[in-house]
Design an enzyme around this catalytic site. Sequence first.
Site, mmCIF file in Angstrom:
data_model
loop_
_atom_site.group_PDB
_atom_site.id
_atom_site.type_symbol
_atom_site.label_atom_id
_atom_site.label_comp_id
_atom_site.label_asym_id
_atom_site.label_seq_id
_atom_site.Cartn_x
_atom_site.Cartn_y
_atom_site.Cartn_z
ATOM 1 N N HIS A 1 -13.400 3.220 1.808
ATOM 2 C CA HIS A 1 -12.466 4.238 1.341
ATOM 3 C C HIS A 1 -13.254 5.426 0.783
ATOM 4 O O HIS A 1 -14.479 5.407 0.725
ATOM 5 C CB HIS A 1 -11.547 3.647 0.277
ATOM 6 C CG HIS A 1 -10.550 2.679 0.843
ATOM 7 N ND1 HIS A 1 -10.535 1.347 0.529
ATOM 8 C CD2 HIS A 1 -9.536 2.865 1.719
ATOM 9 C CE1 HIS A 1 -9.550 0.746 1.183
ATOM 10 N NE2 HIS A 1 -8.927 1.642 1.909
ATOM 11 N N TYR B 1 -1.036 -0.998 10.193
ATOM 12 C CA TYR B 1 -1.258 -1.553 8.856
ATOM 13 C C TYR B 1 -0.008 -1.365 7.997
ATOM 14 O O TYR B 1 0.460 -2.280 7.313
ATOM 15 C CB TYR B 1 -2.459 -0.831 8.247
ATOM 16 C CG TYR B 1 -2.785 -1.090 6.797
ATOM 17 C CD1 TYR B 1 -3.479 -2.239 6.414
ATOM 18 C CD2 TYR B 1 -2.470 -0.162 5.804
ATOM 19 C CE1 TYR B 1 -3.830 -2.447 5.091
ATOM 20 C CE2 TYR B 1 -2.815 -0.368 4.484
ATOM 21 C CZ TYR B 1 -3.494 -1.508 4.131
ATOM 22 O OH TYR B 1 -3.844 -1.714 2.811
ATOM 23 N N SER C 1 0.844 -1.199 0.000
ATOM 24 C CA SER C 1 0.000 0.000 0.000
ATOM 25 C C SER C 1 0.877 1.246 0.000
ATOM 26 O O SER C 1 2.012 1.211 0.486
ATOM 27 C CB SER C 1 -0.856 -0.014 1.265
ATOM 28 O OG SER C 1 -1.386 1.265 1.507
ATOM 29 N N SER C 2 0.323 2.349 -0.473
ATOM 30 C CA SER C 2 1.073 3.610 -0.439
ATOM 31 C C SER C 2 1.249 4.118 0.998
ATOM 32 O O SER C 2 2.043 5.033 1.233
ATOM 33 C CB SER C 2 0.371 4.676 -1.285
ATOM 34 O OG SER C 2 -0.936 4.877 -0.806
ATOM 35 N N CYS C 3 0.549 3.523 1.956
ATOM 36 C CA CYS C 3 0.712 3.909 3.375
ATOM 37 C C CYS C 3 2.077 3.570 3.938
ATOM 38 O O CYS C 3 2.403 3.985 5.057
ATOM 39 C CB CYS C 3 -0.294 3.166 4.247
ATOM 40 S SG CYS C 3 -1.942 3.670 3.977
ATOM 41 N N LYS D 1 2.577 -4.027 6.169
ATOM 42 C CA LYS D 1 2.859 -4.004 4.723
ATOM 43 C C LYS D 1 4.368 -3.907 4.462
ATOM 44 O O LYS D 1 4.883 -4.539 3.534
ATOM 45 C CB LYS D 1 2.122 -2.831 4.066
ATOM 46 C CG LYS D 1 0.614 -2.995 4.037
ATOM 47 C CD LYS D 1 0.238 -4.169 3.170
ATOM 48 C CE LYS D 1 -1.251 -4.352 3.026
ATOM 49 N NZ LYS D 1 -1.592 -5.580 2.292
HETATM 50 P P1 NDP Z 1 -10.664 -6.512 0.078
HETATM 51 O O1 NDP Z 1 -11.020 -6.313 1.512
HETATM 52 O O2 NDP Z 1 -11.648 -6.132 -0.948
HETATM 53 O O3 NDP Z 1 -10.282 -8.039 -0.150
HETATM 54 C C1 NDP Z 1 -9.420 -8.713 0.703
HETATM 55 C C2 NDP Z 1 -9.793 -10.177 0.665
HETATM 56 O O4 NDP Z 1 -8.929 -10.868 1.556
HETATM 57 C C3 NDP Z 1 -11.215 -10.435 1.131
HETATM 58 O O5 NDP Z 1 -11.831 -11.342 0.243
HETATM 59 C C4 NDP Z 1 -11.024 -11.054 2.515
HETATM 60 O O6 NDP Z 1 -12.023 -11.962 2.851
HETATM 61 C C5 NDP Z 1 -9.697 -11.758 2.336
HETATM 62 N N1 NDP Z 1 -9.069 -11.987 3.619
HETATM 63 C C6 NDP Z 1 -8.737 -11.075 4.561
HETATM 64 N N2 NDP Z 1 -8.189 -11.662 5.624
HETATM 65 C C7 NDP Z 1 -8.173 -12.996 5.352
HETATM 66 C C8 NDP Z 1 -7.753 -14.128 6.071
HETATM 67 N N3 NDP Z 1 -7.258 -14.034 7.320
HETATM 68 N N4 NDP Z 1 -7.877 -15.364 5.501
HETATM 69 C C9 NDP Z 1 -8.423 -15.481 4.269
HETATM 70 N N5 NDP Z 1 -8.840 -14.444 3.524
HETATM 71 C C10 NDP Z 1 -8.733 -13.211 4.080
HETATM 72 O O7 NDP Z 1 -9.281 -5.778 -0.149
HETATM 73 P P2 NDP Z 1 -8.702 -5.154 -1.508
HETATM 74 O O8 NDP Z 1 -8.990 -6.078 -2.623
HETATM 75 O O9 NDP Z 1 -9.123 -3.742 -1.562
HETATM 76 O O10 NDP Z 1 -7.142 -5.157 -1.208
HETATM 77 C C11 NDP Z 1 -6.277 -6.116 -1.784
HETATM 78 C C12 NDP Z 1 -4.847 -5.736 -1.468
HETATM 79 O O11 NDP Z 1 -4.574 -4.445 -2.002
HETATM 80 C C13 NDP Z 1 -4.560 -5.654 0.024
HETATM 81 O O12 NDP Z 1 -3.268 -6.138 0.281
HETATM 82 C C14 NDP Z 1 -4.611 -4.188 0.316
HETATM 83 O O13 NDP Z 1 -3.799 -3.863 1.407
HETATM 84 C C15 NDP Z 1 -4.085 -3.606 -0.975
HETATM 85 N N6 NDP Z 1 -4.512 -2.231 -1.199
HETATM 86 C C16 NDP Z 1 -5.840 -1.915 -1.382
HETATM 87 C C17 NDP Z 1 -6.199 -0.590 -1.586
HETATM 88 C C18 NDP Z 1 -7.612 -0.164 -1.792
HETATM 89 O O14 NDP Z 1 -7.843 1.034 -2.022
HETATM 90 N N7 NDP Z 1 -8.591 -1.062 -1.749
HETATM 91 C C19 NDP Z 1 -5.194 0.491 -1.620
HETATM 92 C C20 NDP Z 1 -3.858 0.030 -1.417
HETATM 93 C C21 NDP Z 1 -3.557 -1.273 -1.213
HETATM 94 P P3 NDP Z 1 -13.201 -11.480 3.862
HETATM 95 O O15 NDP Z 1 -13.746 -10.222 3.306
HETATM 96 O O16 NDP Z 1 -14.151 -12.638 3.847
HETATM 97 O O17 NDP Z 1 -12.508 -11.283 5.182
#
Ligand code: NDP
Length: 352
Positions: free
Chosen positions: A181, A138, A109-111, A142
């Site tokens: 967000h 967080y 992440s950009s964080c 990362k």
């Molecule tokens: P989402 O929350 O949409 O998706 C994350 C997925 O991971 C969900 O399906 C969630 O399932 C699953 N998950 C989380 N914890 C677990 C676990 N312990 N075991 C199994 N599955 C798990 O996130 P994004 O798609 O938005 O983010 C994807 C990546 O991109 C992340 O690494 C995030 O940090 C990064 N990112 C996202 C940004 C954004 O603006 N969205 C910006 C910068 C970075 P469930 O929901 O059922 O828990």
Amino acid sequence: MNDKQPRIYIAGHNGLVGSAILRVLHAQGHTNIVTRSHAELELANQAQVRAFFQTEKIDVVYLAAAKVGGIHANNTFPAEFIFNNLMVQANVIHEAWRHGVRKLLFLGSSCIYPRLAPQPLREEYLMNGMLEPTNEPYAIAKIAGIKLCESYNRQYGTDYRSVMPTNLYGPGDNFHPENSHVIPGLIRRFHEAKVAKAAEVVIWGSGKPMREFLYVDDMATASVHVMQLAPEVYRAHTGTMLSHINVGTGEDTAIGELAALVAKTVGYTGRIVFDSSKPDGTPRKLLDVTKLTALGWSARMPLARGLQLAYQAYLSSLATLASPALPALPASVGTLSGEAAGVSLAWPQSVC
Ligand code: NDP
């Protein structure tokens, strides 16, 4: 099992980014893709992750599973953010290595960048200053994910890469009133204000801070692009101890301009009021995408079009759910009872 194609595991395939990566890989003709929902596989549980890799014989991993949220969620659940993210990435990266996975892409992440780093944010600014306190847990997780990849590469010769996305939006987004967000938050607020015929929407802050937004399908194509680069090409643009690549548009937008665009997209015609008594957060947050551009990738989706697609996806999700299964607006954002009512949005000043 298809012998010609790599066996690809997308961790987090039901999420915003994971689902988009799945779409891109399907579009490329990949059929040998493995997925597990959170209910089927708890990635914070090492025994489960070990058994999964033992059974599935994976070649390539996209690690898009993480606990993700805006400033409110980060501030309210810091222990969950650091614990879940550290455990998920440590388990997946370690067990991937133990079971012979040759390539892995970690999504950060950009964080990760210091709060007062110069703008635009270059990859080498990592760990050159203090982090934003509200999302430090967080961000620390990362940063640990990047360092896990680099350490396994150094010690074991793996090819584990990292990409650092800017703020993402698009179909599959989380429209929760408190944990979302900024773009899904604005879409929901303006939509509900339109339905309630609210006279005004109040947005915290001056509307002047500049932020960058990337459509999720662009993020997915960038992820696949970076992953599919020849190792020598990736290495030529990164370092052993500085191996991550920023992913963004390279352009930023004022929050006020974004709010006006979202209102137009949604069809909200009331007033937009900025409450300058509320904090603005950092004036600008923009990724430097020079490396990614040099590696042959640039964003394609214009913001106005991306917002239209995101709003369509929001409407479809409401229609699919039939009744608004989303939690009700909290009392603190004002009432929605009639013409005179306004809706306030405490937008996440330092979204991550
Ligand atoms: P989402 O929350 O949409 O998706 C994350 C997925 O991971 C969900 O399906 C969630 O399932 C699953 N998950 C989380 N914890 C677990 C676990 N312990 N075991 C199994 N599955 C798990 O996130 P994004 O798609 O938005 O983010 C994807 C990546 O991109 C992340 O690494 C995030 O940090 C990064 N990112 C996202 C940004 C954004 O603006 N969205 C910006 C910068 C970075 P469930 O929901 O059922 O828990």
